[in-house]
Every structure is written in C-alpha cells, then in structure tokens.
Design an enzyme around this catalytic site. Structure first.
Site, PDB file in Angstrom:
ATOM      1  N   VAL A 104       0.843  -1.208   0.000  1.00  0.00           N
ATOM      2  CA  VAL A 104       0.000   0.000   0.000  1.00  0.00           C
ATOM      3  C   VAL A 104       0.879   1.259   0.000  1.00  0.00           C
ATOM      4  O   VAL A 104       0.382   2.366   0.161  1.00  0.00           O
ATOM      5  CB  VAL A 104      -0.933  -0.008   1.241  1.00  0.00           C
ATOM      6  N   HIS A 120      -4.524  -4.325  -2.281  1.00  0.00           N
ATOM      7  CA  HIS A 120      -4.911  -4.004  -0.896  1.00  0.00           C
ATOM      8  C   HIS A 120      -5.058  -2.508  -0.655  1.00  0.00           C
ATOM      9  O   HIS A 120      -5.024  -2.056   0.485  1.00  0.00           O
ATOM     10  CB  HIS A 120      -3.875  -4.587   0.096  1.00  0.00           C
ATOM     11  N   CYS A 131     -19.827   6.979   3.485  1.00  0.00           N
ATOM     12  CA  CYS A 131     -20.259   7.257   2.098  1.00  0.00           C
ATOM     13  C   CYS A 131     -19.199   6.860   1.072  1.00  0.00           C
ATOM     14  O   CYS A 131     -19.417   6.950  -0.124  1.00  0.00           O
ATOM     15  CB  CYS A 131     -20.599   8.751   1.960  1.00  0.00           C
ATOM     16  N   CYS A 149     -15.969  12.807   7.927  1.00  0.00           N
ATOM     17  CA  CYS A 149     -16.391  13.244   6.587  1.00  0.00           C
ATOM     18  C   CYS A 149     -17.528  14.245   6.768  1.00  0.00           C
ATOM     19  O   CYS A 149     -18.174  14.296   7.822  1.00  0.00           O
ATOM     20  CB  CYS A 149     -16.876  11.996   5.854  1.00  0.00           C
ATOM     21  N   SER A 190       5.295 -13.388   1.741  1.00  0.00           N
ATOM     22  CA  SER A 190       5.302 -14.637   2.525  1.00  0.00           C
ATOM     23  C   SER A 190       4.193 -15.564   2.047  1.00  0.00           C
ATOM     24  O   SER A 190       4.096 -16.698   2.481  1.00  0.00           O
ATOM     25  CB  SER A 190       5.093 -14.301   4.012  1.00  0.00           C
ATOM     26  N   ASN A 214      12.873 -14.377  -2.866  1.00  0.00           N
ATOM     27  CA  ASN A 214      12.654 -14.173  -1.436  1.00  0.00           C
ATOM     28  C   ASN A 214      13.878 -14.742  -0.709  1.00  0.00           C
ATOM     29  O   ASN A 214      14.328 -15.831  -1.050  1.00  0.00           O
ATOM     30  CB  ASN A 214      11.387 -14.941  -1.016  1.00  0.00           C
TER      31      ASN A 214
HETATM   32  C1  BV8 Z   1     -10.903 -11.569   2.741  1.00  0.00           C
HETATM   33  C2  BV8 Z   1      -3.915  -4.075   4.972  1.00  0.00           C
HETATM   34  C3  BV8 Z   1     -13.086 -12.280   3.013  1.00  0.00           C
HETATM   35  C4  BV8 Z   1      -3.266  -2.911   4.445  1.00  0.00           C
HETATM   36  C5  BV8 Z   1      -3.552  -6.408   4.682  1.00  0.00           C
HETATM   37  C6  BV8 Z   1      -9.639 -15.357   9.793  1.00  0.00           C
HETATM   38  C7  BV8 Z   1     -10.310 -14.165  10.012  1.00  0.00           C
HETATM   39  C8  BV8 Z   1     -10.489 -13.207   9.020  1.00  0.00           C
HETATM   40  C9  BV8 Z   1      -9.981 -13.439   7.744  1.00  0.00           C
HETATM   41  C10 BV8 Z   1      -9.282 -14.622   7.526  1.00  0.00           C
HETATM   42  C11 BV8 Z   1      -9.116 -15.578   8.527  1.00  0.00           C
HETATM   43  N1  BV8 Z   1      -8.396 -16.605   8.002  1.00  0.00           N
HETATM   44  C12 BV8 Z   1      -8.114 -16.335   6.702  1.00  0.00           C
HETATM   45  C13 BV8 Z   1      -8.656 -15.150   6.414  1.00  0.00           C
HETATM   46  C14 BV8 Z   1      -8.572 -14.447   5.164  1.00  0.00           C
HETATM   47  C15 BV8 Z   1      -7.527 -13.329   5.369  1.00  0.00           C
HETATM   48  C16 BV8 Z   1      -6.169 -13.985   5.431  1.00  0.00           C
HETATM   49  O1  BV8 Z   1      -5.672 -14.413   4.416  1.00  0.00           O
HETATM   50  N2  BV8 Z   1      -5.576 -14.050   6.652  1.00  0.00           N
HETATM   51  C17 BV8 Z   1      -4.258 -14.673   6.760  1.00  0.00           C
HETATM   52  C18 BV8 Z   1      -3.388 -13.891   7.744  1.00  0.00           C
HETATM   53  C19 BV8 Z   1      -4.470 -16.122   7.207  1.00  0.00           C
HETATM   54  N3  BV8 Z   1      -7.672 -12.477   4.237  1.00  0.00           N
HETATM   55  C20 BV8 Z   1      -8.511 -11.439   4.310  1.00  0.00           C
HETATM   56  O2  BV8 Z   1      -9.137 -11.125   5.299  1.00  0.00           O
HETATM   57  C21 BV8 Z   1      -8.700 -10.684   3.015  1.00  0.00           C
HETATM   58  N4  BV8 Z   1     -10.085 -10.510   2.793  1.00  0.00           N
HETATM   59  O3  BV8 Z   1     -10.518 -12.704   2.727  1.00  0.00           O
HETATM   60  O4  BV8 Z   1     -12.190 -11.204   2.755  1.00  0.00           O
HETATM   61  C22 BV8 Z   1     -14.378 -11.845   2.519  1.00  0.00           C
HETATM   62  C23 BV8 Z   1     -14.926 -12.503   1.417  1.00  0.00           C
HETATM   63  C24 BV8 Z   1     -16.157 -12.117   0.977  1.00  0.00           C
HETATM   64  C25 BV8 Z   1     -16.825 -11.065   1.616  1.00  0.00           C
HETATM   65  C26 BV8 Z   1     -16.242 -10.407   2.706  1.00  0.00           C
HETATM   66  C27 BV8 Z   1     -15.004 -10.785   3.156  1.00  0.00           C
HETATM   67  C28 BV8 Z   1      -8.039  -9.312   3.121  1.00  0.00           C
HETATM   68  C29 BV8 Z   1      -6.551  -9.489   3.036  1.00  0.00           C
HETATM   69  C30 BV8 Z   1      -5.874  -8.116   3.069  1.00  0.00           C
HETATM   70  C31 BV8 Z   1      -5.513  -7.801   4.474  1.00  0.00           C
HETATM   71  N5  BV8 Z   1      -4.817  -6.528   4.509  1.00  0.00           N
HETATM   72  N6  BV8 Z   1      -3.011  -5.241   4.859  1.00  0.00           N
HETATM   73  C32 BV8 Z   1      -2.104  -2.605   5.310  1.00  0.00           C
HETATM   74  O5  BV8 Z   1      -2.295  -2.165   6.460  1.00  0.00           O
HETATM   75  O6  BV8 Z   1      -0.993  -2.808   4.793  1.00  0.00           O
HETATM   76  S1  BV8 Z   1      -2.564  -7.797   4.687  1.00  0.00           S
HETATM   77  C33 BV8 Z   1      -0.913  -7.452   4.809  1.00  0.00           C
HETATM   78  O7  BV8 Z   1      -0.285  -8.701   4.488  1.00  0.00           O
HETATM   79  C34 BV8 Z   1      -0.349  -6.471   3.793  1.00  0.00           C
HETATM   80  O8  BV8 Z   1      -1.291  -5.979   2.869  1.00  0.00           O
HETATM   81  C35 BV8 Z   1       0.667  -7.307   3.046  1.00  0.00           C
HETATM   82  O9  BV8 Z   1       0.793  -6.889   1.769  1.00  0.00           O
HETATM   83  C36 BV8 Z   1       0.041  -8.643   3.147  1.00  0.00           C
HETATM   84  C37 BV8 Z   1       0.925  -9.810   2.793  1.00  0.00           C
HETATM   85  O10 BV8 Z   1       2.101  -9.702   3.552  1.00  0.00           O
HETATM   86  P1  BV8 Z   1       3.473  -9.687   2.692  1.00  0.00           P
HETATM   87  O11 BV8 Z   1       3.408  -8.567   1.726  1.00  0.00           O
HETATM   88  O12 BV8 Z   1       3.727 -11.043   2.165  1.00  0.00           O
HETATM   89  O13 BV8 Z   1       4.506  -9.279   3.812  1.00  0.00           O
HETATM   90  P2  BV8 Z   1       5.158 -10.241   4.909  1.00  0.00           P
HETATM   91  O14 BV8 Z   1       5.817  -9.369   5.928  1.00  0.00           O
HETATM   92  O15 BV8 Z   1       4.159 -11.275   5.337  1.00  0.00           O
HETATM   93  O16 BV8 Z   1       6.294 -11.021   4.078  1.00  0.00           O
HETATM   94  C38 BV8 Z   1       7.387 -10.293   3.560  1.00  0.00           C
HETATM   95  C39 BV8 Z   1       8.211 -11.295   2.768  1.00  0.00           C
HETATM   96  O17 BV8 Z   1       9.284 -10.579   2.157  1.00  0.00           O
HETATM   97  C40 BV8 Z   1       8.828 -12.363   3.634  1.00  0.00           C
HETATM   98  O18 BV8 Z   1       8.614 -13.637   3.030  1.00  0.00           O
HETATM   99  C41 BV8 Z   1      10.319 -12.016   3.647  1.00  0.00           C
HETATM  100  O19 BV8 Z   1      11.137 -13.170   3.672  1.00  0.00           O
HETATM  101  C42 BV8 Z   1      10.468 -11.321   2.338  1.00  0.00           C
HETATM  102  N7  BV8 Z   1      11.563 -10.345   2.266  1.00  0.00           N
HETATM  103  C43 BV8 Z   1      12.137  -9.650   3.270  1.00  0.00           C
HETATM  104  N8  BV8 Z   1      13.122  -8.845   2.748  1.00  0.00           N
HETATM  105  C44 BV8 Z   1      13.138  -9.066   1.409  1.00  0.00           C
HETATM  106  C45 BV8 Z   1      12.147 -10.013   1.089  1.00  0.00           C
HETATM  107  N9  BV8 Z   1      11.925 -10.433  -0.169  1.00  0.00           N
HETATM  108  C46 BV8 Z   1      12.707  -9.930  -1.139  1.00  0.00           C
HETATM  109  N10 BV8 Z   1      13.671  -9.001  -0.918  1.00  0.00           N
HETATM  110  C47 BV8 Z   1      13.916  -8.552   0.338  1.00  0.00           C
HETATM  111  N11 BV8 Z   1      14.891  -7.642   0.553  1.00  0.00           N
HETATM  112 ZN    ZN Z   2     -18.830  10.394   4.089  1.00  0.00          ZN
END
Ligand code: BV8
Ligand code: ZN
Length: 249
Positions: A104, A120, A131, A149, A190, A214
């Site tokens: 983001v 995202h 709204c 708002c 991840s 990664n």
């Molecule tokens: C949905 C917000 C359903 C913005 C983010 C239980 C309860 C509720 C929901 C769920 C649940 N179980 C499962 C779910 C679904 C849930 C989900 O997947 N949960 C996971 C944790 C199990 N998903 C959702 O809720 C999604 N919506 O399913 O809706 C629905 C359906 C119909 C109707 C209504 C609803 C919404 C998902 C979006 C959530 N929002 N962020 C913000 O604040 O940023 S998620 C957050 O994680 C970020 O957006 C981020 O982008 C995302 C993924 O993380 P990564 O980008 O992979 O980052 P991470 O740190 O994990 O990993 C970094 C990697 O980089 C590592 O592997 C590391 O080794 C590597 N790295 C490090 N340095 C380097 C490198 N790689 C290369 N070079 C380097 N130098």
């Molecule tokens: Zn509004």
C-alpha cells in the site's frame, strides 16, 4: 559477468510474452519500509487483526489511525530501490506485463511503473467509512485521530483490512492474468494472505513458469518452478542485466 542464473530461467525470461508479477512487503524492505511478519516487522508488537481490521478501527480508531500515521511518515521518507526499478524496465520491455501489488506504499508508482494494480489499496488515500468518499492524505496531516467526513462518517485509510473484500475488478483481473501468464514472478511475499496468495498457485496450475524471489522459503516455495533465494533489490537487477547480456536486446 558471472552467470548466476540458469539458462532455463533466462530462456523463460527471454521468450515470455505475457508476464505477471505479484509483489509483497519484501520488495520495499530495502527501501527501509519494514515488512509485516519478519521478526522486526511492524506486526511484531501487535497481531495484524488488532490493527488492520474494521472492528479494531471501530474499537480503537485512535490506535489504528496512529499506526497508519506512523507508517505514512515512514513511507514519505523512502525511495524506490533497484528491485522496483527493474520492474519498470520489464514493463517497458515485455509486450504484456501486469504488476499486481499487495503493498500500500505506492513505491511502484514512485519508481515509474505506469500500470500498478493495488490489491490491498493505498495508504496515501483515506476513505469515508460511511459514504466511501476518497480524500488524498497529505504529508502535512499530522492528525492523531481520524477526521469526520462531511456526511458524518469516520475517515479511514483506503486499504483493504482483514475480513474485507479486495477491489473486485482488480481481483478478477489478477485471476485472469494469472491464468493466462506464461511467466509469473512472486516477489517479496510470505504468501500467507489470501486471496493474493492464491495467485502464484493458480499461475502454476495454469501452466505459467513461476519464479519466487525471497531470502526465505515461503508457503509456496515447494510449488513454484524456481526460487531465487536473496533480496529482490539485488536479484532483480542482476537477473535483468544478465538477460540483456545474453539477448543483447
Ligand atoms: C478476505 C492491509 C473475506 C493494508 C492487509 C480469519 C479471520 C479473518 C480473515 C481470515 C481468517 N483466516 C483467513 C482469512 C482471510 C484473510 C487472510 O488471508 N488471513 C491470513 C493472515 C491467514 N484475508 C482477508 O481477510 C482478506 N479478505 O478474505 O475477505 C471476505 C470474502 C467475501 C466477503 C467479505 C469478506 C483481506 C486481506 C488483506 C488484508 N490486509 N493489509 C495494510 O495495512 O498494509 S494484509 C498485509 O499482508 C499487507 O497488505 C501485506 O501486503 C500482506 C501480505 O504480507 P506480505 O506482503 O507477504 O509481507 P510479509 O511481511 O508477510 O512477508 C514479507 C516477505 O518478504 C517475507 O517472506 C520475507 O522473507 C520477504 N523479504 C524480506 N526482505 C526481502 C524479502 N523479499 C525480497 N527481498 C527482500 N529484501
Ligand atoms: Zn462520508
């Protein structure tokens, strides 16, 4: 020029016609933006659901707002890194190149990518929780509480929280592209957050050659064709320059 990458991988890059990249927080790590789940990640202190969800926001709007203000202040200071910039070169080179990001932070735009699909949302925009009116966030806004708002609704960051649906047009385009790509990069994610994490697996199932970049292994490492273990800011430019040596394009 040391040959770091396999001829097979270089062949796939040279012959690809429809390329898709999915990026996560890791691609911005070398720009100084902390990732989420690494030990020093921004979620090391809080659990994601405690901050990035609507009920966390309704329960404690001030805490959630301050967390986003803290992240915005970080992001205002940082610049894209060579990993972001290599994706700009790829977009210019390939006939069809689609970049989808979970990030983001807007760094792909800042690097010069023309078309970036934000799965995202974007932390530099706010949206009225009632709204839906969108307002750009400015660097001068150092508010400690979310504003209201004009309709009376509470403004919130224009990002997708847990339990919220992703922008349907962007998500369905991501599925279509993953199903027709012949080359797919999973970079710096991840692969634990759905539905984005499903995209590389869908690409493998649909016949794409899938490359993961990664430093660590992830949930999809065993499912992809090639994993390049290292930092994207190092691997992407090196891969792209070795390809250009080979093909002299
Ligand atoms: C949905 C917000 C359903 C913005 C983010 C239980 C309860 C509720 C929901 C769920 C649940 N179980 C499962 C779910 C679904 C849930 C989900 O997947 N949960 C996971 C944790 C199990 N998903 C959702 O809720 C999604 N919506 O399913 O809706 C629905 C359906 C119909 C109707 C209504 C609803 C919404 C998902 C979006 C959530 N929002 N962020 C913000 O604040 O940023 S998620 C957050 O994680 C970020 O957006 C981020 O982008 C995302 C993924 O993380 P990564 O980008 O992979 O980052 P991470 O740190 O994990 O990993 C970094 C990697 O980089 C590592 O592997 C590391 O080794 C590597 N790295 C490090 N340095 C380097 C490198 N790689 C290369 N070079 C380097 N130098
Ligand atoms: Zn509004």
């Amino acid at each position: 020029m040391e040959n770091r990458f396999s001829p097979e991988l270089l062949e796939h890059l040279a012959n690809a016609r429809r390329v898709m990249a999915l990026t996560g927080a890791g691609i911005s790590a070398e720009s100084g933006v902390p990732t989420f789940r690494s030990p020093d990640g921004i979620w090391s202190k809080f659990k994601p659901e405690e901050l990035a969800s609507m009920d966390a926001f309704m329960r404690n709007p001030k805490l959630v707002w301050e967390w986003y203000q803290y992240r915005r202040r970080l992001i205002y200071e940082v610049e894209p890194n060579p990993g972001h910039r290599t994706l700009v070169d790829m977009e210019a080179f390939y006939l069809r190149f689609r970049l989808f990001t979970q990030n983001v932070d807007g760094l792909h735009h800042k690097a010069g990518s023309k078309q970036v699909y934000e799965l995202h949302g974007n932390i530099m925009r706010n949206r009225c929780s009632l709204c839906g009116r969108r307002v750009l966030q400015t660097a001068e806004d150092d508010s400690e509480e979310p504003a209201h708002c004009r309709c009376g609704g509470l403004m919130r960051p224009d990002v997708v929280w847990f339990g919220e649906i992703l922008p349907e047009d962007i998500l369905s385009m991501a599925y279509d592209e993953a199903m027709c790509a012949d080359l797919f990069f999973s970079i710096g994610t991840s692969a634990v957050v759905y539905p984005a994490a499903h995209l590389p697996v869908l690409a493998v199932e649909s016949g794409a050659y899938v490359v993961e970049i990664n430093p660590e292994s992830t949930m999809i490492s065993s499912k992809v064709h090639t994993t390049l273990r290292g930092k994207s800011g190092d691997i992407l430019p090196a891969l792209w320059s070795q390809l250009s040596q080979k093909s002299h394009f």
